[in-house]
Motif scaffolding. Structure first.
Motif: not given
Length: 302
Positions: A188-214
């Motif tokens: 098992y590892s930490a969740l991860a995902g690409f930063v998308e255009p128009g996102e801050t790092i903080e927004e990318a973290v929040a989006r990826e965690v919600f998308e992958e794990a709800g």
């Protein structure tokens, strides 16, 4: 506050010497007496004592595409170069057996030099044609730029680095980890995902965690970063808090996601040091920033 362990692919001693890249005369002089990093495709070639293998640039044809890596202060300021492969191997998108071997044995500064060379020459191999006009491109500025050959276009292209957030999410003394189907059994590892255009790092973290794990997160903080040359990413390590531990796994992204206790993490970190899996899960290897994040979190002890 805990001290971060060493981060793989960081700490190269080669001076990138930006001031030389735009000086063709200086570059040519360095090339004449320079040394060439041995690579097979994009894989490293190691000596018998587990170091990077180098040879004289002079053995190459004059028209070989060479990337200027910089000058080596440990070898009298000699110029260091790597050759662009004729084709980009598709399997090079992820780390293969020879790259993992190099990660296990190379000194930190040499691993960093290899990582930079791999990312750079891989980018050149993938960008031989202009994205705007479709015409061929040529290497310039010592390999830190490619220019379109179409006189009506003349677009300038620069080496690409893709930002990726990788995050430890915490809830009441536990951390959220996930596994992908390609992981070794039990890892098992930490969740991860690409930063998308128009996102801050903080927004990318929040989006990826919600998308992958709800899971919804807050209070995102930066911990550390790591260059990851497979093919060319910058891993941005973060920490975040969650208020609701309920998990809904996106099975198109993850095979599973779970919360693990500090005891679980400590056991897994101790086990991976011997190449084993812990009782609850197998930790990422020490060369991955996910391992660094887990060690950082565990050592904090709060």
């Amino acid at each position: 506050m805990s001290t971060l362990p060493p981060i793989a692919f960081a700490g190269a001693r080669i001076d990138r010497a930006d001031h030389i890249r735009s000086d063709p005369v200086a570059l040519e002089a360095l090339r004449d007496g320079g040394r060439l990093l041995h690579m097979e495709g994009l894989d490293p070639v190691l000596t018998e004592d587990g170091r990077l293998a180098w040879s004289d640039v002079a053995r190459l044809a004059a028209d070989a595409e060479l990337v200027f890596l910089g000058i080596d202060p440990d070898h009298g300021g000699i110029g260091c170069f790597a050759q662009v492969p004729a084709h980009f191997p598709r399997e090079a998108m992820i780390a293969g057996p020879r790259s993992w071997q190099a990660m296990a044995v190379l000194p930190a500064d040499e691993l960093a030099s290899y990582g930079a060379a791999r990312a750079l020459v891989g980018w050149h191999a993938r960008h031989r044609f202009c994205a705007q006009s479709g015409h061929p491109t040529t290497l310039t500025k010592g390999g830190w730029q490619r220019n379109c050959t179409d006189p009506d276009c003349r677009a300038e292209h620069f080496p690409r680095t893709d930002p990726v957030t990788i995050m430890l999410v915490e809830h009441q003394g536990q951390v959220l980890l996930g596994r992908q189907p390609r992981f070794p059994a039990g890892r098992y590892s930490a969740l991860a995902g690409f930063v998308e255009p128009g996102e801050t790092i903080e927004e990318a973290v929040a989006r990826e965690v919600f998308e992958e794990a709800g899971v919804r997160v807050r209070d995102v903080t930066y911990v550390a970063s790591q260059p990851w040359p497979f093919p060319s990413s910058l891993m941005i390590g973060c920490h975040a808090q969650a208020d609701d531990p309920a998990i809904t796994v996106d099975t198109t992204e993850l095979e599973d996601a779970r919360w693990f206790s500090r005891e679980d993490v400590g056991d897994a970190l101790q086990a991976i040091a011997s190449g084993d899996a812990g009782r609850s899960f197998g930790a990422p290897p020490a060369t991955a920033i996910a391992h660094v994040l887990l060690r950082w979190w565990y050592d904090r002890g709060d």
